[in-house]
Design an enzyme around this catalytic site. Structure first.
Site, PDB file in Angstrom:
ATOM      1  N   LYS A 199      -9.540 -43.552  34.683  1.00 35.72           N
ATOM      2  CA  LYS A 199      -8.849 -43.604  33.390  1.00 35.72           C
ATOM      3  C   LYS A 199      -9.492 -42.618  32.408  1.00 35.72           C
ATOM      4  O   LYS A 199      -8.811 -42.031  31.551  1.00 35.72           O
ATOM      5  CB  LYS A 199      -8.859 -45.021  32.832  1.00 35.72           C
ATOM      6  CG  LYS A 199      -7.919 -45.226  31.636  1.00 35.72           C
ATOM      7  CD  LYS A 199      -7.542 -46.687  31.464  1.00 35.72           C
ATOM      8  CE  LYS A 199      -6.424 -46.869  30.451  1.00 35.72           C
ATOM      9  NZ  LYS A 199      -6.854 -46.713  29.064  1.00 35.72           N
TER      10      LYS A 199
ATOM     11  N   ALA B 198      -3.345 -54.886  18.610  1.00 37.63           N
ATOM     12  CA  ALA B 198      -2.099 -54.706  19.357  1.00 37.63           C
ATOM     13  C   ALA B 198      -2.212 -55.238  20.788  1.00 37.63           C
ATOM     14  O   ALA B 198      -1.349 -55.983  21.264  1.00 37.63           O
ATOM     15  CB  ALA B 198      -1.719 -53.224  19.381  1.00 37.63           C
TER      16      ALA B 198
ATOM     17  N   ASN C  90      -8.135 -38.095  24.170  1.00 36.45           N
ATOM     18  CA  ASN C  90      -8.568 -38.841  22.987  1.00 36.45           C
ATOM     19  C   ASN C  90      -9.551 -38.010  22.163  1.00 36.45           C
ATOM     20  O   ASN C  90      -9.488 -37.992  20.937  1.00 36.45           O
ATOM     21  CB  ASN C  90      -9.239 -40.168  23.386  1.00 36.45           C
ATOM     22  CG  ASN C  90      -8.257 -41.187  23.935  1.00 36.45           C
ATOM     23  OD1 ASN C  90      -7.340 -40.837  24.668  1.00 36.45           O
ATOM     24  ND2 ASN C  90      -8.448 -42.443  23.586  1.00 36.45           N
TER      25      ASN C  90
ATOM     26  N   ASN D  34     -11.780 -50.499  26.456  1.00 36.19           N
ATOM     27  CA  ASN D  34     -11.735 -49.129  26.977  1.00 36.19           C
ATOM     28  C   ASN D  34     -13.072 -48.632  27.491  1.00 36.19           C
ATOM     29  O   ASN D  34     -14.115 -49.134  27.093  1.00 36.19           O
ATOM     30  CB  ASN D  34     -11.355 -48.175  25.833  1.00 36.19           C
ATOM     31  CG  ASN D  34      -9.870 -47.934  25.758  1.00 36.19           C
ATOM     32  OD1 ASN D  34      -9.189 -47.956  26.773  1.00 36.19           O
ATOM     33  ND2 ASN D  34      -9.367 -47.710  24.558  1.00 36.19           N
TER      34      ASN D  34
END
Lengths: 318, 318
Positions: free
Chosen positions: B186, B12, B194, B104
């Site tokens: 972050k 994505a 998460n 990430n």
């Protein structure tokens, strides 16, 4: 201790100890629900390390009122069913009835004290590995022992008499002078192994011991329980932690009782094993960060599962 | 920044930013595997808040060798696929190629530095909610922004040029002078949300916020990340924690990217999001007890699932 005994909770623990006492000649009445018919028809079968004993007939009842007041109630219900004590316990109580609770974790004596003088309450810790594989049938992998104590204060003559009753029924039994301390010692094993076996995705204890990160967390949780107990004035030496860990790898792919409950779709004893120790530790100013996280996860996992089971049951009933 | 751009990883994120840049006239080549045929036949479709854009044709390739050296590689592979960088990255590198990693968590720049001078590495944090609902089709719920920085040192002229390129392609982009600090900021959100969304039994963020015990654990994990960052010389004010929490309840039943991966049966970015922060904190002497427990649980949950998937795949292949 002579007189009538009622077993309140006919799961593996209740059937096992109740049948042992009855086979030794004690007057034992069982309160049962799902196993009622099976016990009436076939009695209770105990299989311990290949040897089979059958108690037949067994005095089994559907309602506490049909048993009436006894001299000793042995409480072996899961703590998750404690809401039912309000109607199950009073019919069994006379003015001198004693209650021995064999429930896991912390808080059981306090719950019983809603109906019974604290002076008449005893508690016991069961070091046993047994399962109810079919109605009225208990298989014991490791018969272990019971540690018996008074709800308040040190062991007395009556504590030793009760222990002797168990011993003469073939159940190894010792007395302890500080029941709360004994309960914290047992939590050294139950908190990490029962909890992580579920939270790590339904794994047996050998998996927890073989995985370096999880093994580290088992030991860190043991140290959290030790530190919390110390804050409450209970000393658990490092040696106890080491021994409780060391007995586990040789047990192989063992399922802690909470994992057995989890896999069977039964609710977990969340508050007794994780919630109450956490609250007592926090009230005493001891931080238990790992236990706090584990407790929050288990609560949610249990609630989701219990809700799903209720929905499935409602759906199949409609 | 002019010149050729290669998008390494056609999920994505890669499809979205690559197509945005190509639609703005940049020379963008996509490296794709599962989506290759779909992209060749239909181009790439972006749907953002009801508006649809189609990039057709899109320059898409099956092998890095067919793209060859470029001026900028944008790395959008999941960190779990980093073992493939050894053969995917070198064919794209010339003597001056820069690599922008949008992966990430922590550690991506260090991984890229095995093949590229650190001076040629940039990193970016994507604040975006987008999903690849079908091959070659990306739907964006919230286009958000990118925070861009240098792997080492403060932002430079080239950092600002690259940010301007994104801006002119319709992607909000700001530069940061301390990329590592931005990555820790972050993590304030990613570590708890998460992680707990998976460990609590696959629940959305609204469930974590509504459950008092889990909400407390979200906030406690945020404080652990804050304290670890501080130990590493990175100050994250309390205000940031409060804001990162406060934006979450209004998001409703949101699935963090790791939960999306989990539910799709894909491996989790365990090391980037939980393992590497834990190791860096521990090396700096910061205890992160909750993160340590969460990491151990997620590692096991992920390993079991990945093994089960591999077995299922082997069984269906045999």
């Amino acid at each position: 201790m002579n007189g009538r005994i009622a077993i309140l909770g006919a799961g593996a623990i209740g059937l096992y100890y109740g049948a042992r006492l009855a086979l030794a000649g004690r007057d034992v009445s069982f309160l049962a629900r799902s196993d009622l018919t099976a016990i009436r028809e076939r009695g209770i079968t105990l299989t311990v390390e290949g040897r089979e004993d059958v108690l037949k007939p067994a005095a089994v009842f559907a309602r506490a009122e049909d048993i009436g007041p006894v001299d000793l109630v042995i409480l072996t219900l899961k703590a998750t069913a404690n809401a039912e004590l309000a109607h199950l316990l009073p019919p069994l109580l006379g003015p001198a009835t004693r209650v021995l609770t064999l429930q896991n974790g912390l808080g059981s004596e306090d719950t019983v004290a809603r109906w019974v003088d604290r002076d008449r309450i005893l508690g016991g810790l069961c070091y046993i590995a047994c399962m109810r594989l079919a109605p009225a049938e208990v298989t014991c992998l490791h018969a272990g022992s019971i540690a018996l104590g008074e709800a308040d204060g040190p062991a007395r003559e009556r504590t030793r008499e009760l222990a002797a009753s168990f011993e003469s029924a073939g159940v190894a039994c010792r007395v302890v002078d500080d029941l709360v301390a004994a309960r914290w010692r047992k939590l050294i094993w139950n908190v990490p192994f029962n909890g992580l076996s579920i939270a790590a995705g339904a794994v047996t204890t050998d998996v927890l011991c073989a995985d370096p990160a999880l093994r580290g967390e088992v030991q860190a949780l043991m140290r959290e329980v030790q530190a919390a107990a110390r804050q409450l004035g209970i000393d658990i030496p490092d040696d106890v932690l080491r021994k409780q860990y060391d007995v586990t790898p040789p047990m192989g792919p063992y399922r802690p009782s909470s994992l057995v409950d989890f896999l069977a779709g039964r609710p977990l004893e969340i508050e007794a094993i994780w919630g109450e120790p956490l609250r007592r530790a926090q009230a005493a100013g001891a931080a238990m960060p790992r236990l706090a996280l584990l407790y929050a996860l288990l609560r949610r996992i249990d609630a989701d599962r219990t809700r799903a089971a209720a929905q499935a049951s409602a759906a199949s009933a409609s």
